[in-house]
Design a protein around this motif. Structure first.
Motif, PDB file in Angstrom:
ATOM      1  N   UNK A  60       0.769  -1.240   0.000  1.00  0.00           N
ATOM      2  CA  UNK A  60       0.000   0.000   0.000  1.00  0.00           C
ATOM      3  C   UNK A  60       0.797   1.283   0.000  1.00  0.00           C
ATOM      4  N   UNK A  61       2.114   1.192  -0.248  1.00  0.00           N
ATOM      5  CA  UNK A  61       2.939   2.399  -0.236  1.00  0.00           C
ATOM      6  C   UNK A  61       3.163   2.987  -1.628  1.00  0.00           C
ATOM      7  N   UNK A  62       3.011   2.171  -2.648  1.00  0.00           N
ATOM      8  CA  UNK A  62       3.351   2.561  -4.018  1.00  0.00           C
ATOM      9  C   UNK A  62       2.200   2.196  -4.951  1.00  0.00           C
ATOM     10  N   UNK A  63       2.062   2.977  -6.007  1.00  0.00           N
ATOM     11  CA  UNK A  63       1.037   2.714  -7.017  1.00  0.00           C
ATOM     12  C   UNK A  63       1.690   2.772  -8.390  1.00  0.00           C
ATOM     13  N   UNK A  64       1.419   1.759  -9.211  1.00  0.00           N
ATOM     14  CA  UNK A  64       1.905   1.780 -10.586  1.00  0.00           C
ATOM     15  C   UNK A  64       0.832   2.395 -11.477  1.00  0.00           C
ATOM     16  N   UNK A  65       1.213   3.447 -12.230  1.00  0.00           N
ATOM     17  CA  UNK A  65       0.279   4.129 -13.111  1.00  0.00           C
ATOM     18  C   UNK A  65       0.737   4.001 -14.557  1.00  0.00           C
ATOM     19  N   UNK A  66      -0.215   3.876 -15.457  1.00  0.00           N
ATOM     20  CA  UNK A  66       0.078   3.709 -16.881  1.00  0.00           C
ATOM     21  C   UNK A  66       0.865   4.910 -17.392  1.00  0.00           C
ATOM     22  N   UNK A  67       1.976   4.597 -18.053  1.00  0.00           N
ATOM     23  CA  UNK A  67       2.853   5.606 -18.666  1.00  0.00           C
ATOM     24  C   UNK A  67       3.576   6.492 -17.645  1.00  0.00           C
ATOM     25  N   UNK A  68       3.425   6.213 -16.348  1.00  0.00           N
ATOM     26  CA  UNK A  68       4.109   7.007 -15.326  1.00  0.00           C
ATOM     27  C   UNK A  68       5.017   6.157 -14.436  1.00  0.00           C
ATOM     28  N   UNK A  69       4.846   4.857 -14.506  1.00  0.00           N
ATOM     29  CA  UNK A  69       5.632   3.989 -13.641  1.00  0.00           C
ATOM     30  C   UNK A  69       5.134   4.045 -12.206  1.00  0.00           C
ATOM     31  N   UNK A  70       6.060   3.843 -11.265  1.00  0.00           N
ATOM     32  CA  UNK A  70       5.693   3.794  -9.848  1.00  0.00           C
ATOM     33  C   UNK A  70       5.707   5.191  -9.239  1.00  0.00           C
ATOM     34  N   UNK A  71       4.689   5.481  -8.430  1.00  0.00           N
ATOM     35  CA  UNK A  71       4.634   6.736  -7.683  1.00  0.00           C
ATOM     36  C   UNK A  71       4.280   6.419  -6.236  1.00  0.00           C
ATOM     37  N   UNK A  72       4.636   7.319  -5.336  1.00  0.00           N
ATOM     38  CA  UNK A  72       4.245   7.166  -3.936  1.00  0.00           C
ATOM     39  C   UNK A  72       2.726   7.306  -3.834  1.00  0.00           C
ATOM     40  N   UNK A  73       2.105   6.359  -3.190  1.00  0.00           N
ATOM     41  CA  UNK A  73       0.650   6.319  -3.135  1.00  0.00           C
ATOM     42  C   UNK A  73       0.083   7.414  -2.232  1.00  0.00           C
TER      43      UNK A  73
END
Length: 218
Positions: A60-73
């Protein structure tokens, strides 16, 4: 050891480092976590970095977004409500166990924190004193596992959200409620202390959730 097991072993220190950086506020909500930069910093390939990021996503600390890679959730208003409900349960239980065990030095320390609370006009200072006050009240509970769960919950909420909650609540209301809780502790009135604490946390929950909803809607 398989190749996959090796990647998981190498990923552990990267996971630990990134988790600490997120919880300490070094990486803020929504900030991208670039795999190539992380790999260079740790002197590894991208394989263990991706393994660490995938584990952080599960936790629950990170989110993978399309075309953005991993970001802090970022926490949503609904997620905050869930965490605050857990906080009510854990912290009220800690105070219930703590009040019968409190000695004069515990009460004196809590009183000293309240005196320091308003000594600076700073949201960061208020947030720090708020956490310290609650920690002082719960420590006599005699249950280290419960205290560890409370600390983990605060870390999961992160410094950004803790500061947002402090900014939303301001100084006056929390200060008055803290004083009332401390007076109940001095009187060894466990039920009153728990009731006041529950109301205190739930009011903060409602105020901060409303602010997050406005942010999300905007």
């Amino acid at each position: 050891m398989t190749k996959n097991d090796g990647a998981k072993t190498t990923a552990q220190p990267i996971y630990d480092s990134l988790r600490e950086a997120i919880m300490s506020g070094k990486f803020r909500p929504g900030e991208p976590l670039r795999q190539d930069e992380i790999a260079r910093t740790h002197g590894v390939s991208k394989i263990p970095v991706r393994e660490a990021l995938l584990r952080l996503e599960v936790d629950g600390f990170v989110l993978f977004r399309k075309n953005r890679g991993a970001v802090v959730r970022e926490l949503s208003a609904a997620e905050l409500l869930h965490l605050m409900d857990i906080r009510v349960a854990l912290e009220c239980k800690a105070l219930e166990l703590a009040i019968p065990n409190m000695i004069q030095s515990d009460l004196d320390e809590a009183e000293q924190v309240l005196r320091e609370y308003a000594s600076l006009e700073s949201i960061e200072h208020w947030s720090k004193m708020n956490r310290r006050f609650h920690k002082v009240l719960y420590e006599p509970c005699g249950n280290p596992q419960l205290l560890a769960m409370i600390n983990d919950l605060h870390q999961r909420m992160g410094p950004y959200l803790r500061l947002l909650m402090t900014e939303t609540s301001g100084l006056d209301r929390p200060a008055q409620e803290h004083l009332a809780i401390l007076e109940a502790c001095k009187a060894t009135d466990t039920q009153l202390g728990v009731d006041l604490l529950k109301s205190h946390i739930e009011t903060s929950k409602k105020e901060t959730a409303a602010r997050l909803r406005r942010r999300d809607e905007g």
